[in-house]
Design a protein around this motif. Structure first.
Motif, mmCIF file in Angstrom:
data_model
loop_
_atom_site.group_PDB
_atom_site.id
_atom_site.type_symbol
_atom_site.label_atom_id
_atom_site.label_comp_id
_atom_site.label_asym_id
_atom_site.label_seq_id
_atom_site.Cartn_x
_atom_site.Cartn_y
_atom_site.Cartn_z
ATOM 1 N N LEU A 175 -19.688 17.833 31.089
ATOM 2 C CA LEU A 175 -19.117 18.512 32.251
ATOM 3 C C LEU A 175 -20.132 18.584 33.383
ATOM 4 N N ALA A 176 -21.403 18.805 33.030
ATOM 5 C CA ALA A 176 -22.457 18.798 34.043
ATOM 6 C C ALA A 176 -22.540 17.422 34.702
ATOM 7 N N TYR A 177 -22.437 16.363 33.907
ATOM 8 C CA TYR A 177 -22.462 15.010 34.464
ATOM 9 C C TYR A 177 -21.257 14.791 35.379
ATOM 10 N N LEU B 110 -20.396 9.256 32.194
ATOM 11 C CA LEU B 110 -20.338 9.777 30.842
ATOM 12 C C LEU B 110 -20.687 8.673 29.844
ATOM 13 N N GLY B 111 -21.090 9.074 28.643
ATOM 14 C CA GLY B 111 -21.343 8.098 27.589
ATOM 15 C C GLY B 111 -22.544 7.208 27.865
ATOM 16 N N ASN B 112 -22.449 5.974 27.371
ATOM 17 C CA ASN B 112 -23.522 4.985 27.533
ATOM 18 C C ASN B 112 -22.956 3.750 28.219
ATOM 19 N N ASP C 202 -18.883 -0.497 26.495
ATOM 20 C CA ASP C 202 -18.614 -1.337 25.339
ATOM 21 C C ASP C 202 -17.390 -0.783 24.622
ATOM 22 N N SER C 203 -16.760 -1.624 23.827
ATOM 23 C CA SER C 203 -15.576 -1.200 23.092
ATOM 24 C C SER C 203 -15.879 0.026 22.232
ATOM 25 N N GLY C 204 -15.075 1.055 22.402
ATOM 26 C CA GLY C 204 -15.221 2.278 21.624
ATOM 27 C C GLY C 204 -16.029 3.354 22.315
ATOM 28 N N ASP C 205 -16.943 2.993 23.211
ATOM 29 C CA ASP C 205 -17.800 4.005 23.837
ATOM 30 C C ASP C 205 -17.028 4.872 24.824
ATOM 31 N N ALA C 206 -16.075 4.285 25.541
ATOM 32 C CA ALA C 206 -15.286 5.084 26.481
ATOM 33 C C ALA C 206 -14.460 6.134 25.743
ATOM 34 N N GLU C 207 -13.873 5.740 24.606
ATOM 35 C CA GLU C 207 -13.097 6.692 23.821
ATOM 36 C C GLU C 207 -13.978 7.825 23.307
ATOM 37 N N SER C 208 -15.185 7.477 22.853
ATOM 38 C CA SER C 208 -16.117 8.482 22.342
ATOM 39 C C SER C 208 -16.560 9.440 23.447
ATOM 40 N N ALA C 209 -16.875 8.895 24.628
ATOM 41 C CA ALA C 209 -17.301 9.728 25.749
ATOM 42 C C ALA C 209 -16.175 10.648 26.199
ATOM 43 N N PHE C 210 -14.951 10.136 26.212
ATOM 44 C CA PHE C 210 -13.803 10.958 26.599
ATOM 45 C C PHE C 210 -13.611 12.094 25.593
ATOM 46 N N ALA C 211 -13.742 11.788 24.311
ATOM 47 C CA ALA C 211 -13.592 12.814 23.278
ATOM 48 C C ALA C 211 -14.655 13.900 23.431
ATOM 49 N N ASP C 212 -15.889 13.508 23.775
ATOM 50 C CA ASP C 212 -16.957 14.490 23.986
ATOM 51 C C ASP C 212 -16.624 15.411 25.165
ATOM 52 N N VAL D 229 -12.828 1.621 30.665
ATOM 53 C CA VAL D 229 -13.332 2.163 31.929
ATOM 54 C C VAL D 229 -12.980 3.649 32.032
ATOM 55 N N LEU D 230 -13.955 4.451 32.414
ATOM 56 C CA LEU D 230 -13.720 5.875 32.676
ATOM 57 C C LEU D 230 -13.782 6.127 34.177
ATOM 58 N N ALA D 231 -12.834 6.902 34.661
ATOM 59 C CA ALA D 231 -12.846 7.358 36.055
ATOM 60 C C ALA D 231 -13.019 8.867 36.037
#
Length: 247
Positions: A93-95, A102-104, A138-148, A212-214
């Motif tokens: 949330l700070a980011y 978010l994420g990597n 990378d595949s899977g990282d966007a989903e993980s970052a969104f979940a966090d 992709v995350l927006a």
């Protein structure tokens, strides 16, 4: 590689294939065709940075808003490595509220869209700034970052404090906010912060479209300068335009 160059490469590949078909036997042609097609397809694939550059909103997409690159001059932090949070679970949330990805991500890109007070009803108190941060993963990282980020919204209702380079940002509360469905998944939240005894309500939204995350965040910067309360909502024009470009 620009589009004319790509087209030339594809044309050259097809001409080479035609020559092989005319001069070689059928087995040679069959063996060479997949290699030629694979080479042409590889040349067409944009890099993560190129994909974001072609996907980020422009002024032409936003019906009267001024869109420009963000500046590091007044940035809370230039990278997530510079940020520490008293409650680590709240870091996403700070980011999100400081134009950091978010994420990597493999690549990220940010813009700020400014709208005039008469552009939309919710902007009647002054100039609104809606920040847009895109990141490719990378595949899977966007989903993980969104979940966090979703976990953070639920876990940080009592607020948190973030620090970076001598700067400190204290958020008194975090509340989930309903947003329109977009991309593969989306979430929204509001946060309150105080400055010189004045309360400000901040709004953010996170949308995942494939890898992709927006991240959207809005603020009325002049409210802090003028010592007046603010409740700066995201511009629906900007959010809709960016989500539309991501598909």
């Amino acid at each position: 590689m620009n589009r004319p160059a790509k087209a030339a490469l594809v044309s050259l590949a097809l001409l080479s294939l035609a020559g092989l078909t005319a001069c070689g036997d059928s087995s040679d042609s069959a063996a060479d065709k997949p290699k030629t097609d694979a080479s042409a397809n590889a040349s067409k694939a944009p890099s993560p940075a190129e994909h974001l550059a072609s996907s980020i909103i422009t002024a032409a997409d936003t019906d009267g808003f001024h869109v420009e690159e963000t500046s590091d001059e007044y940035a809370f932090a230039k990278s997530t490595d510079e940020v520490t949070v008293d409650k680590p679970v709240c870091a996403p949330l700070a980011y999100a509220m400081n134009q950091l990805p978010l994420g990597n991500p493999q690549a990220d890109l940010a813009r700020v869209a400014s709208g005039p007070s008469d552009a939309e009803t919710e902007l009647s108190k002054g100039i609104n700034h809606t920040y847009v941060t895109l990141s490719a993963h990378d595949s899977g990282d966007a989903e993980s970052a969104f979940a966090d980020a979703r976990t953070a919204v639920d876990a940080c209702t009592d607020g948190f404090t973030a620090k970076a380079n001598g700067n400190e940002a204290s958020y008194d509360s975090v509340t989930p906010e309903k947003v329109s469905a977009a991309g593969d998944e989306s979430l929204g939240f509001t946060s309150t912060t105080g400055f010189r005894g004045i309360k400000h309500v901040l709004h953010a939204e996170i949308v995942r479209s494939g890898d992709v995350l927006a991240v959207y965040f809005s603020v009325d910067g002049m409210a802090f300068v003028d010592n007046r309360p603010s409740d700066s909502k995201l511009s629906p024009t900007v959010v809709k335009a960016q989500n539309g470009k991501l598909g």
